[in-house]
Design an enzyme around this catalytic site. Structure first.
Site, short mmCIF file in Angstrom:
data_model
loop_
_atom_site.label_atom_id
_atom_site.label_comp_id
_atom_site.label_asym_id
_atom_site.label_seq_id
_atom_site.Cartn_x
_atom_site.Cartn_y
_atom_site.Cartn_z
N HIS A 46 0.83 -1.21 0.00
CA HIS A 46 0.00 0.00 0.00
C HIS A 46 0.86 1.26 0.00
O HIS A 46 1.89 1.33 0.66
CB HIS A 46 -1.04 -0.01 1.12
CG HIS A 46 -0.54 0.09 2.53
ND1 HIS A 46 -0.31 1.30 3.15
CD2 HIS A 46 -0.26 -0.85 3.46
CE1 HIS A 46 0.08 1.08 4.41
NE2 HIS A 46 0.14 -0.21 4.61
N HIS B 158 2.55 3.80 13.03
CA HIS B 158 1.36 4.55 13.48
C HIS B 158 1.71 5.51 14.61
O HIS B 158 0.85 5.90 15.40
CB HIS B 158 0.19 3.61 13.84
CG HIS B 158 -0.33 2.87 12.63
ND1 HIS B 158 -1.65 2.76 12.33
CD2 HIS B 158 0.32 2.23 11.62
CE1 HIS B 158 -1.79 2.07 11.20
NE2 HIS B 158 -0.60 1.74 10.76
N GLU C 160 -5.13 1.81 2.27
CA GLU C 160 -5.12 0.64 3.16
C GLU C 160 -5.44 1.06 4.58
O GLU C 160 -6.17 0.38 5.31
CB GLU C 160 -3.75 -0.06 3.10
CG GLU C 160 -3.69 -1.39 3.83
CD GLU C 160 -3.27 -1.33 5.29
OE1 GLU C 160 -3.28 -2.36 5.96
OE2 GLU C 160 -2.95 -0.23 5.79
ZN LIG Z 1 0.65 -1.03 6.50
#
Ligand SMILES: [Zn+2]
Length: 369
Positions: free
Chosen positions: A82, A339, A228
Site C-alpha cells: 500500500h 502509526h 489501506e
Molecule cells: Zn501497512
C-alpha cells in the site's frame, strides 16, 4: 490490463532507476507525501521507478498503480503493497486561525502532540504547522495526568485569523502528515516517517528490477494501492481488477521487541528477517501458502520469523475475499513505532524481504496451483 482514464507507460530504461540502491529507494519513498486518499506524490514516484522494469503501468479510477509483467502463464500473481501513510485532514479553521483536524488512519493519539506537521494545500504547496495543546503550566494536576484527546488539540499554522490561514492556502479538507526525514540512526538501522508501507512499495519495485531480465513463470501484477489505512480500500478494487489466482501482500508491520513487552506479545522482532503471517485480524492464511513460503525461505537460506497471530489487518484480508477467493500470503518487514510520528527498521530485514519476494515471484506458483 485496461482501465478507463488510465495512463499507460511504455517500457523505458531509466539509468537512475536501474542503478538505485534499495535503501536510497526506501528513502525517496518514505519522504514522499502520501496521506491516505492523497497519494498523488508517492504515486507519481512509484510509476516512474517501476516503469522501466514492467511491460505496462496503469492507474485506475481510484488511484491504484498496477504494473504488469507478462509471464509464460496468463494466470496472474498479484504482489501488493500500500502506498498510503497515516495522516490527518483539516476539519475546521477557527476565527483565530487555529486548525482543528481529524485522523486519516489509526494514530496513537497519546503521542502526536508537540510534533511538526506538513500540510499540503490545494495548490500543491507544502506548509508547516505544529500540533499544540494547552501548556502544562496552566493545567490542573488532574488534567496533566490524562492524555489529551485529538479533538482538544489544534494546529498552529502561523495565522491569526481564518482569512490569514486561507491566504496561506489552508482550507478544510487539506491533508497533513508528521514529517521526519529519512535518516540512518546506526549502521544498517534507519528511521523515516512512512516505512509502513513504503518498505513494501520499495520491496516490490526492487523485486521488479531484479527480475527485469528473467522470463517469469506467471504474469505478475505489481500493485501499489491507495487507502489501506482507511480499511483495505485500494486492495479491494485492485484485486477485482487484476483478478489474480495467487497473491502476496508485502507490509511494514508491528515490531515490538522493546522494553516492557513480553516476548509472546511481540508481533515481530527486528533483525530476525521477514515476518511470515499465519493469521491476522483480516485473514487466516491458508496453511499451504505458509508452508510454501517457509520452504522457499529454507531453500534460499533466508532467515524468517512468524508474525504472531492475530495482530493488525492487511490488504490480504481484502484480496483473499475477492471474486471467487484468492490464495494469499503475507510477508512483512518488521518496523518499530508504526502509526506513531516516526518508525525504524533494520536494513537486513528489508533486504531479506526483497530476496524472499523476488524468489517467490521467480518460482510462482510454488506448487500452490
Ligand atoms: Zn501497512
Amino acid at each position: 490490463m485496461e482501465a478507463a482514464g488510465s495512463h499507460s507507460y511504455t517500457r523505458q530504461h531509466s539509468r537512475e532507476a536501474k542503478t538505485m540502491q534499495p535503501v536510497d529507494l526506501l528513502r525517496e519513498l518514505s519522504d514522499a507525501f502520501g496521506v491516505a486518499g492523497f497519494e498523488d506524490e508517492v504515486r507519481d514516484l512509484i510509476k516512474e521507478r517501476v516503469a522501466p522494469f514492467v511491460d505496462d503501468v496503469v492507474v485506475d479510477a481510484l488511484g491504484n498503480v498496477i504494473a504488469v509483467r507478462k509471464g509464460k502463464d496468463e494466470r496472474v500473481l498479484m504482489l501488493d503493497a500500500h502506498m498510503d501513510e497515516v495522516g490527518f485532514i483539516v476539519k475546521w479553521v477557527d476565527d483565530k486561525g487555529y486548525v482543528r483536524f481529524a485522523p486519516l488512519g489509526g494514530w496513537d493519539e497519546r503521542i502526536i502532540g508537540g510534533h511538526r506537521v506538513v500540510l499540503r494545500t490545494r495548490q500543491g504547496a507544502k506548509r508547516l504547522g505544529v500540533i499544540g495543546s494547552a501548556p502544562p503550566h496552566i493545567l490542573s494536576a488532574d488534567e496533566r495526568s490524562k492524555p489529551i484527546p485529538m479533538d482538544k488539540m489544534f494546529i498552529d499554522v502561523g495565522a491569526t485569523s481564518r482569512q490569514e490561514a486561507s491566504a496561506l492556502g489552508v482550507e478544510i479538507g487539506d491533508p497533513m502528515t508528521i514529517h521526519y526525514p529519512f535518516a540512518e540512526i546506526a549502521d544498517g538501522y534507519v528511521t523515516g516517517k512512512a516505512l509502513d508501507d513504503r518498505a513494501g512499495c520499495a520491496t516490490l519495485i526492487e523485486a521488479a528490477r531484479r527480475l527485469a531480465d528473467v522470463k517469469l513463470p506467471m504474469t505478475t501484477a505489481f500493485s501499489f494501492v491507495f487507502g489501506e489505512e482507511l480499511g483495505l480500500r485500494g486492495a479491494t478494487t485492485a484485486s477485482f481488477h487484476i483478478d489474480p489466482v495467487l497473491a502476496l501482500a508485502v507490509e511494514g508491520t508491528i515490531g515490538a521487541d522493546m522494553p516492557g513487552i513480553a516476548e509472546e506479545s511481540q508481533p515481530t522482532r527486528l533483525g530476525r528477517g521477514p515476518a511470515v503471517s499465519v493469521a491476522d485480524r483480516s485473514i487466516v492464511v491458508s496453511p499451504k501458502v505458509v508452508r510454501a513460503i517457509e520452504a522457499l525461505a529454507d531453500k534460499h537460506k533466508i532467515p524468517y520469523q512468524y508474525k504472531l497471530p492475530t495482530y493488525g489487518s492487511t490488504d490480504a484480508g481484502a484480496i483473499h475475499l475477492s471474486r471467487g477467493g484468492v490464495l494469499v500470503g503475507i510477508v512483512s518487514v518488521p518496523c518499530r513505532f508504526i502509526h506513531s510520528p516516526v518508525s525504524t527498521l533494520r536494513v537486513a530485514d528489508f533486504e531479506n524481504t526483497i530476496r524472499l519476494v523476488t524468489e517467490f515471484t521467480r518460482t510462482a506458483p510454488n506448487g500452490l496451483l
